[in-house]
Design a protein around this motif. Structure first.
Motif, PDB file in Angstrom:
ATOM      1  N   LYS A  19       0.826  -1.209   0.000  1.00  0.00           N
ATOM      2  CA  LYS A  19       0.000   0.000   0.000  1.00  0.00           C
ATOM      3  C   LYS A  19       0.867   1.269   0.000  1.00  0.00           C
ATOM      4  CE  LYS A  19      -3.655  -0.095  -0.251  1.00  0.00           C
ATOM      5  NZ  LYS A  19      -4.509   0.004  -1.478  1.00  0.00           N
ATOM      6  N   SER A  20       2.014   1.220   0.717  1.00  0.00           N
ATOM      7  CA  SER A  20       2.907   2.391   0.743  1.00  0.00           C
ATOM      8  C   SER A  20       3.464   2.677  -0.646  1.00  0.00           C
ATOM      9  CB  SER A  20       4.059   2.153   1.725  1.00  0.00           C
ATOM     10  OG  SER A  20       3.572   2.009   3.037  1.00  0.00           O
ATOM     11  N   MET A  21       3.871   1.624  -1.357  1.00  0.00           N
ATOM     12  CA  MET A  21       4.378   1.798  -2.722  1.00  0.00           C
ATOM     13  C   MET A  21       3.302   2.358  -3.634  1.00  0.00           C
ATOM     14  SD  MET A  21       6.557  -1.750  -3.045  1.00  0.00           S
ATOM     15  CE  MET A  21       7.060  -1.479  -4.741  1.00  0.00           C
ATOM     16  N   GLN A  22       2.075   1.904  -3.417  1.00  0.00           N
ATOM     17  CA  GLN A  22       0.968   2.384  -4.241  1.00  0.00           C
ATOM     18  C   GLN A  22       0.679   3.856  -3.971  1.00  0.00           C
ATOM     19  OE1 GLN A  22      -2.713   0.261  -3.600  1.00  0.00           O
ATOM     20  NE2 GLN A  22      -3.369   0.534  -5.738  1.00  0.00           N
ATOM     21  N   LEU A  23       0.794   4.270  -2.709  1.00  0.00           N
ATOM     22  CA  LEU A  23       0.494   5.653  -2.333  1.00  0.00           C
ATOM     23  C   LEU A  23       1.523   6.650  -2.874  1.00  0.00           C
ATOM     24  CD1 LEU A  23      -0.696   5.169   1.371  1.00  0.00           C
ATOM     25  CD2 LEU A  23      -2.095   5.807  -0.615  1.00  0.00           C
ATOM     26  N   VAL A  24       2.769   6.182  -3.063  1.00  0.00           N
ATOM     27  CA  VAL A  24       3.789   7.098  -3.588  1.00  0.00           C
ATOM     28  C   VAL A  24       3.829   7.106  -5.108  1.00  0.00           C
ATOM     29  CG1 VAL A  24       5.233   6.896  -1.537  1.00  0.00           C
ATOM     30  CG2 VAL A  24       5.619   5.346  -3.458  1.00  0.00           C
ATOM     31  N   GLY A  25       2.866   6.433  -5.731  1.00  0.00           N
ATOM     32  CA  GLY A  25       2.715   6.541  -7.183  1.00  0.00           C
ATOM     33  C   GLY A  25       3.209   5.363  -7.989  1.00  0.00           C
ATOM     34  N   ALA A  26       3.652   4.270  -7.352  1.00  0.00           N
ATOM     35  CA  ALA A  26       4.115   3.097  -8.107  1.00  0.00           C
ATOM     36  C   ALA A  26       2.941   2.426  -8.816  1.00  0.00           C
ATOM     37  CB  ALA A  26       4.796   2.111  -7.155  1.00  0.00           C
ATOM     38  N   THR A  27       3.171   1.976 -10.037  1.00  0.00           N
ATOM     39  CA  THR A  27       2.105   1.311 -10.794  1.00  0.00           C
ATOM     40  C   THR A  27       1.881  -0.093 -10.240  1.00  0.00           C
ATOM     41  OG1 THR A  27       3.653   0.402 -12.422  1.00  0.00           O
ATOM     42  CG2 THR A  27       2.711   2.594 -12.869  1.00  0.00           C
ATOM     43  N   LYS A  28       0.742  -0.672 -10.563  1.00  0.00           N
ATOM     44  CA  LYS A  28       0.425  -2.019 -10.088  1.00  0.00           C
ATOM     45  C   LYS A  28       1.421  -3.044 -10.642  1.00  0.00           C
ATOM     46  CE  LYS A  28      -4.532  -1.326  -9.355  1.00  0.00           C
ATOM     47  NZ  LYS A  28      -5.899  -1.754  -9.714  1.00  0.00           N
ATOM     48  N   GLY A  29       1.798  -2.854 -11.914  1.00  0.00           N
ATOM     49  CA  GLY A  29       2.760  -3.774 -12.510  1.00  0.00           C
ATOM     50  C   GLY A  29       4.115  -3.711 -11.838  1.00  0.00           C
ATOM     51  N   PHE A  30       4.554  -2.507 -11.484  1.00  0.00           N
ATOM     52  CA  PHE A  30       5.833  -2.318 -10.810  1.00  0.00           C
ATOM     53  C   PHE A  30       5.818  -2.965  -9.424  1.00  0.00           C
ATOM     54  CE2 PHE A  30       8.696   0.070  -8.035  1.00  0.00           C
ATOM     55  CZ  PHE A  30       9.870   0.068  -8.782  1.00  0.00           C
ATOM     56  N   ILE A  31       4.705  -2.801  -8.708  1.00  0.00           N
ATOM     57  CA  ILE A  31       4.575  -3.389  -7.367  1.00  0.00           C
ATOM     58  C   ILE A  31       4.494  -4.914  -7.449  1.00  0.00           C
ATOM     59  CG2 ILE A  31       3.109  -3.524  -5.311  1.00  0.00           C
ATOM     60  CD1 ILE A  31       2.166  -0.661  -5.991  1.00  0.00           C
ATOM     61  N   ARG A  32       3.767  -5.392  -8.445  1.00  0.00           N
ATOM     62  CA  ARG A  32       3.510  -6.833  -8.554  1.00  0.00           C
ATOM     63  C   ARG A  32       4.751  -7.619  -8.974  1.00  0.00           C
ATOM     64  NH1 ARG A  32      -0.066  -6.560 -12.457  1.00  0.00           N
ATOM     65  NH2 ARG A  32      -1.836  -5.984 -11.134  1.00  0.00           N
ATOM     66  N   LYS A  33       5.605  -7.020  -9.801  1.00  0.00           N
ATOM     67  CA  LYS A  33       6.727  -7.733 -10.402  1.00  0.00           C
ATOM     68  C   LYS A  33       7.650  -8.411  -9.395  1.00  0.00           C
ATOM     69  CE  LYS A  33      10.577  -7.186 -13.633  1.00  0.00           C
ATOM     70  NZ  LYS A  33      11.301  -6.255 -14.536  1.00  0.00           N
ATOM     71  N   PRO A  34       8.190  -7.705  -8.383  1.00  0.00           N
ATOM     72  CA  PRO A  34       9.115  -8.388  -7.450  1.00  0.00           C
ATOM     73  C   PRO A  34       8.450  -9.503  -6.664  1.00  0.00           C
ATOM     74  CG  PRO A  34       8.563  -6.177  -6.657  1.00  0.00           C
ATOM     75  CD  PRO A  34       8.055  -6.272  -8.052  1.00  0.00           C
ATOM     76  N   PHE A  35       7.170  -9.327  -6.322  1.00  0.00           N
ATOM     77  CA  PHE A  35       6.461 -10.383  -5.595  1.00  0.00           C
ATOM     78  C   PHE A  35       6.283 -11.622  -6.470  1.00  0.00           C
ATOM     79  CE2 PHE A  35       5.181  -6.648  -3.111  1.00  0.00           C
ATOM     80  CZ  PHE A  35       5.377  -7.117  -1.824  1.00  0.00           C
ATOM     81  N   LEU A  36       5.987 -11.409  -7.759  1.00  0.00           N
ATOM     82  CA  LEU A  36       5.832 -12.542  -8.684  1.00  0.00           C
ATOM     83  C   LEU A  36       7.156 -13.279  -8.871  1.00  0.00           C
ATOM     84  CD1 LEU A  36       3.494 -11.106 -11.486  1.00  0.00           C
ATOM     85  CD2 LEU A  36       2.953 -12.867  -9.796  1.00  0.00           C
ATOM     86  N   LEU A  37       8.250 -12.500  -8.978  1.00  0.00           N
ATOM     87  CA  LEU A  37       9.566 -13.128  -9.113  1.00  0.00           C
ATOM     88  C   LEU A  37       9.904 -13.956  -7.875  1.00  0.00           C
ATOM     89  CD1 LEU A  37      11.629 -10.241 -10.775  1.00  0.00           C
ATOM     90  CD2 LEU A  37      10.782 -12.340 -11.837  1.00  0.00           C
ATOM     91  N   TYR A  38       9.595 -13.403  -6.697  1.00  0.00           N
ATOM     92  CA  TYR A  38       9.803 -14.166  -5.460  1.00  0.00           C
ATOM     93  C   TYR A  38       8.911 -15.410  -5.443  1.00  0.00           C
ATOM     94  CZ  TYR A  38      12.927 -11.142  -2.750  1.00  0.00           C
ATOM     95  OH  TYR A  38      14.033 -10.466  -2.278  1.00  0.00           O
ATOM     96  N   GLY A  39       7.671 -15.250  -5.916  1.00  0.00           N
ATOM     97  CA  GLY A  39       6.753 -16.389  -5.946  1.00  0.00           C
ATOM     98  C   GLY A  39       7.268 -17.505  -6.833  1.00  0.00           C
ATOM     99  N   ILE A  40       7.782 -17.130  -8.028  1.00  0.00           N
ATOM    100  CA  ILE A  40       8.342 -18.129  -8.942  1.00  0.00           C
ATOM    101  C   ILE A  40       9.564 -18.796  -8.312  1.00  0.00           C
ATOM    102  CG2 ILE A  40       9.530 -18.418 -11.158  1.00  0.00           C
ATOM    103  CD1 ILE A  40       7.704 -16.169 -12.232  1.00  0.00           C
TER     104      ILE A  40
END
Length: 292
Positions: A198-219
């Motif tokens: 939520k903090s990343m989202q509030l400072v203007g990060a896009t959903k794709g930018f926020i999602r990417k590192p979590f997806l990489l960790y998930g993989i």
């Protein structure tokens, strides 16, 4: 103070990720074991079917060369996996072993006929196909009689069918439960990062930018969990083979490789998809909902 809090948070995050990886590994281990059981059950079914003998008795006046020619014809038949020529002498020796006495000396003559033991391919080991096969053979003037145990064939196919159905139903249920367990494990891990998302989202990060590192960790977590599961599965196979040497005849390393690849694929896919769902859920939440 801030450094201590940062260190504590990092240790907590690391612990969560380690538990997530091992949670995924244990679930994938269960799926892999089930896959190996299915492979062994299928190979056992095929082994039993292909070791059932159809006895083809030939005319007593038939020459050995003619019988061997008949054997070559049988080997080229699509129904037949392999065949073995049994001469009168070999048949007498086999029966003598079973009886434990020399019946030929007692009778003064060998009453047994030469024959061919035929082993049918697993796909044709049923009474319908065996009846057709027998009818084809009896058209040959050299063939006097074709024998196989019809009741045994029927009972074998019925029992194998019932057992296979039970295993498949159990596999389906277990697969659904396993997917749910992995999904819940990952959701709990992402839940601990909800404020960061939520903090990343509030400072203007896009959903794709926020999602990417979590997806990489998930993989990465799915891959690590799968590799741990495969190592344990290989150890289990080795131990089982040492304890039960006869399992070697049921083992097919190509099929084992397919099972291991499926474990890796499922680990990566389920982990990545569950991560994607969990991150999206927290991206959609309002700030006040994060505390609920």
């Amino acid at each position: 103070m801030e450094e201590f809090e940062a260190s504590t948070a990092a240790k907590k995050t690391k612990t969560i990720y380690i538990s997530t990886v091992f949670g995924i590994a244990m679930v994938l281990l269960m799926l892999g074991l089930l896959g190996l059981i299915l492979v062994h059950a299928n190979n056992l079914s095929r082994y039993i079917k292909e070791n059932m003998v159809v006895n083809v008795f030939v005319d007593e006046s038939a020459r050995e060369t003619d019988v061997l020619q008949l054997q070559k014809q049988l080997d080229s038949n699509p129904y037949v996996k392999q065949s073995q020529y049994v001469s009168k002498e070999l048949a007498a020796r086999n029966l003598q072993k079973d009886l434990g006495e020399d019946f030929v000396r007692f009778l003064g003559v060998n009453p047994l006929s030469q024959s061919i033991d035929v082993y049918i391919k697993a796909d044709y080991a049923n009474n319908t196909d065996l009846s057709k096969f027998s009818a084809q053979l009896l058209k040959n003037p050299l063939v006097k009689e074709v024998k196989y145990q019809q009741s045994l064939v029927e009972m074998m196919n019925k029992n194998i069918g019932s057992i296979s159905l039970i295993i498949l139903v159990f596999a389906g249920i277990f697969a659904i439960v396993s997917i749910a367990l992995i999904n819940n494990t990952i959701r709990l891990a992402i839940f601990s990062q909800r404020f960061l998302i939520k903090s990343m989202q509030l400072v203007g990060a896009t959903k794709g930018f926020i999602r990417k590192p979590f997806l990489l960790y998930g993989i990465w977590h799915g891959l690590l969990g799968a590799l741990i599961a495969i190592v344990i599965l290989m150890g289990t196979l080795y131990f089982a083979t040492r304890q039960i040497p006869d399992l070697v005849v049921l083992q097919n390393y190509t099929e084992f490789g397919i099972v291991f690849l499926l474990v890796v694929g499922l680990g990566i896919f389920i982990s990545a998809f569950s991560t994607w769902l969990a991150v999206n859920r927290f991206l959609r939440l309002k700030i006040y909902d994060l505390y609920r």
